[in-house]
Write an enzyme that holds these catalytic residues in place. Structure first.
Site, PDB file in Angstrom:
ATOM      1  N   LYS A  84       1.066  -1.336  -0.106  1.00 22.17           N
ATOM      2  CA  LYS A  84       0.156  -0.250   0.144  1.00 22.17           C
ATOM      3  C   LYS A  84       0.936   1.305   0.006  1.00 22.17           C
ATOM      4  O   LYS A  84       1.433   1.508   0.984  1.00 22.17           O
ATOM      5  CB  LYS A  84      -0.652   0.015   1.340  1.00 22.17           C
ATOM      6  CG  LYS A  84      -2.099   0.701   1.133  1.00 22.17           C
ATOM      7  CD  LYS A  84      -2.393   1.926   0.901  1.00 22.17           C
ATOM      8  CE  LYS A  84      -2.182   3.042   1.863  1.00 22.17           C
ATOM      9  NZ  LYS A  84      -2.012   4.406   1.465  1.00 22.17           N
ATOM     10  N   GLY A  87       6.482   4.884   8.273  1.00 16.88           N
ATOM     11  CA  GLY A  87       5.799   6.069   8.455  1.00 16.88           C
ATOM     12  C   GLY A  87       5.822   6.765   9.640  1.00 16.88           C
ATOM     13  O   GLY A  87       6.810   6.467  10.557  1.00 16.88           O
ATOM     14  N   SER A  88       4.590   7.516  10.264  1.00 18.49           N
ATOM     15  CA  SER A  88       4.641   8.167  11.346  1.00 18.49           C
ATOM     16  C   SER A  88       4.131   7.374  12.576  1.00 18.49           C
ATOM     17  O   SER A  88       3.696   6.434  12.576  1.00 18.49           O
ATOM     18  CB  SER A  88       3.651   9.361  11.368  1.00 18.49           C
ATOM     19  OG  SER A  88       2.440   8.919  11.011  1.00 18.49           O
ATOM     20  N   GLY A 136       1.650   4.276  12.777  1.00 18.28           N
ATOM     21  CA  GLY A 136       2.478   3.062  13.285  1.00 18.28           C
ATOM     22  C   GLY A 136       1.780   2.358  14.156  1.00 18.28           C
ATOM     23  O   GLY A 136       1.661   1.094  14.274  1.00 18.28           O
ATOM     24  N   GLU A 144       9.000   1.047  11.079  1.00 18.95           N
ATOM     25  CA  GLU A 144      10.104   2.027  10.848  1.00 18.95           C
ATOM     26  C   GLU A 144       9.388   3.430  10.990  1.00 18.95           C
ATOM     27  O   GLU A 144       8.839   3.996  10.170  1.00 18.95           O
ATOM     28  CB  GLU A 144      10.493   1.862   9.338  1.00 18.95           C
ATOM     29  CG  GLU A 144      11.188   0.488   9.500  1.00 18.95           C
ATOM     30  CD  GLU A 144      12.730   0.437   9.886  1.00 18.95           C
ATOM     31  OE1 GLU A 144      13.272   1.529  10.036  1.00 18.95           O
ATOM     32  OE2 GLU A 144      13.288  -0.637  10.058  1.00 18.95           O
ATOM     33  N   GLU A 182       9.059  16.071  15.529  1.00 23.56           N
ATOM     34  CA  GLU A 182       9.617  15.780  13.760  1.00 23.56           C
ATOM     35  C   GLU A 182       8.745  16.843  13.159  1.00 23.56           C
ATOM     36  O   GLU A 182       7.635  16.825  12.945  1.00 23.56           O
ATOM     37  CB  GLU A 182       9.446  14.392  13.211  1.00 23.56           C
ATOM     38  CG  GLU A 182      10.003  14.078  12.177  1.00 23.56           C
ATOM     39  CD  GLU A 182       9.619  12.648  11.851  1.00 23.56           C
ATOM     40  OE1 GLU A 182       8.277  12.295  11.772  1.00 23.56           O
ATOM     41  OE2 GLU A 182      10.644  11.882  11.276  1.00 23.56           O
TER      42      GLU A 182
END
Ligand code: NAD
Length: 485
Positions: A181, A234-235, A239, A256, A386
């Protein structure tokens, strides 16, 4: 792809399931926008839960024969994919630049990393070995590493072609079949590479691509009972939601996630290497890199002159469309531009005006100035959260102990850079800093072959290198009683 008809296969993309384009069950399409011009590049089908079901079914069927083939067959197919990607490198790099915005040269590097990933794991297929475990004379015991089955891959928009390969190549090498995806903003690279892989000889059903919403296509993949693992990049908030949902089916997850990585410059550093490393660490891909060195920690003795040179170099960067191979391209989307510019305001409120940059650039496209905030306390939002944009915070330290303390003063632990000519100090820093990657005297040192992943809130598990195979295999222990005659 209206702007660049020679670049993409089409300006209309469907899903990629079972080795061919398939229409979606949904009429609405994703509109893919060139962030440098705000013009439409392509319209892409959005997978429904039923489409994801079809993709998983196709992957399951393909898995049944793929994992029984001799490893050397998988080597040949993955090598052919790597070669085909390299042959199409310029076109793929243009697609990466047009949908993501990054400079063309950077995109070429990422396409090479994508090809290299298939090549690297082509060499691993016949080294997925088990062990023999000594027990007593009554037993023979050994382990085998078996593939998981169908692996799900959820990919972000910041480096779409390489991050697609990063988890798909080891999964295929270990004998699995993949359903991917891609991010809503950047599905074209994954769709193109899936087609290239099929044309290069990958059996149908081994790579399926289901673009669409996170909430629909992503959630359907995450919660699918016949998916054996999810690799999510992703974030953090998405996640953790993905991991919670996957665990309901006892589906393994690898996360990750994001970072707020320190880049630490001691007074004895090689000056040019440190300047280069700091600029590369924050302005590559307009700061939209999980492991970006977004917090500069600089020893107080050199603070003034070091920041003065950084400002000069930052102001000389050519910011413009990636396709013109500028030094820095736009942010990926209007939404992301809003997020980054909101942090510019937060920074102004927290520490005052930036020493350079700080504004959206007045032109078409989602461009923002490369920005530096100086004298930033570590307890501010701009030093802790971030931003995922070209925004550097600068903080000073007095000595090694303080540098390490500040470097670790974050919830994240993805990467850390250090510049010093003192080898002992560099390795003490590497030992004491809680991060998955330590870069000494060069930011982003390492590559496809070196393990990548996060400590603390930056993730669970490691991609890249030989150990990524662990993510896509499970161990079976076989113990035989050999005593009875
Ligand atoms: P995001 O979390 O918003 O989206 C990532 C992916 O998850 C997208 O494909 C999205 O469609 C999908 N998704 C969204 N909701 C979902 C749901 N409910 N179920 C399943 N899937 C869903 O992240 P982003 O904004 O695309 O990417 C930026 C983030 O990615 C940053 O935090 C960055 O640091 C991180 N990142 C990490 C690494 C790494 O290797 N550690 C690499 C690149 C990016």
């Amino acid at each position: 792809m209206s702007e660049n008809a020679d670049t993409a296969s089409s300006d209309q993309y469907d899903l990629w399931i079972d080795g061919a384009e398939r229409p979606s069950g949904r009429e609405e399409r994703l509109t893919i926008v060139d962030p440098a011009t705000e013009s439409e590049l392509a319209a892409v089908a959005m997978a429904t839960a039923d489409d994801v079901d079809n993709a998983v079914e196709s992957a399951r069927e393909a898995f049944e024969s793929w994992h029984r083939r001799p490893p050397k067959d998988r080597t040949r197919v993955l090598t052919a994919i790597a070669n085909a990607i390299r042959e199409d490198k310029d076109r793929l790099a243009r697609i990466e630049t047009l949908e993501n915005g990054k400079p063309f040269e950077e995109s070429s590097g990422q396409v090479e990393r994508c090809a290299r990933h298939f090549e690297y794991y082509a060499g691993v297929t016949d080294k997925v070995q088990g062990e023999s475990i000594p027990l007593s004379e009554e037993y023979v015991d050994y382990t085998v590493r078996e593939p998981l089955g169908v692996t799900g891959h959820i990919v972000p928009w910041n480096t779409p072609i390489y991050l697609f390969a990063r988890s798909v190549a080891p999964a295929l090498a270990a004998g699995n079949a993949a359903v991917v995806k891609p991010a809503e903003e950047t599905p074209l690279g994954a769709l193109e590479v899936a087609r290239i892989a099929t044309e290069a000889g990958l059996p149908d059903g081994l790579i399926n691509v289901v673009p669409g919403d996170g909430d629909e296509a992503g959630a359907a993949l995450t919660g699918h009972p016949d998916v054996n693992s999810i690799t999510f990049t992703g974030s953090g908030p998405t996640g953790t939601a993905v991991a919670k949902k996957a665990v309901e089916n006892v589906t393994e997850t690898h996360l990750e996630l994001g970072g707020k990585s320190p880049n630490v410059v001691f007074a004895d550093a090689d000056w040019d290497a440190a300047i280069e490393g700091v600029l590369t660490g924050i302005f590559t891909n307009a700061g939209q890199v999980c492991s970006a060195g977004s917090r500069l920690l600089v020893q107080e003795d050199i603070h003034e002159s070091f920041v003065a040179e950084l400002i000069e170099r930052t102001e000389s960067l050519d910011v413009g469309p990636g396709i013109e191979d500028s030094d820095m391209g736009p942010l990926v989307s209007e939404d992301h531009l809003e997020k980054v510019t909101s942090y510019l305001e937060i920074g102004r409120e927290e520490v005052g005006a930036p020493v350079t940059g700080g504004n959206r650039i007045d032109r078409d496209g989602y461009f923002v100035e490369p920005t530096i905030f100086d004298d930033v306390p570590m307890d501010t939002r701009i030093a802790q959260e971030e931003i995922f944009g070209p925004v550097l915070t600068v903080t000073t330290f007095a000595d090694e102990d303080e540098a390490i303390e500040l470097a670790n003063d974050t919830d994240y632990g993805l990467a850390a850079g250090v510049y010093t000519e003192n080898g002992g100090r560099a390795h003490r820093f590497a030992r004491e800093v809680d991060a998955g990657q330590i870069y000494i005297n060069e930011y982003y040192a390492g590559g496809n072959e070196t393990p990548f992943g996060g400590f603390k809130q930056s993730g669970i598990g490691r991609e890249n290198g030989i150990q990524a195979i662990d993510n896509y295999t499970q161990i079976k222990n076989v113990c035989a009683n050999v005593a009875r005659r």
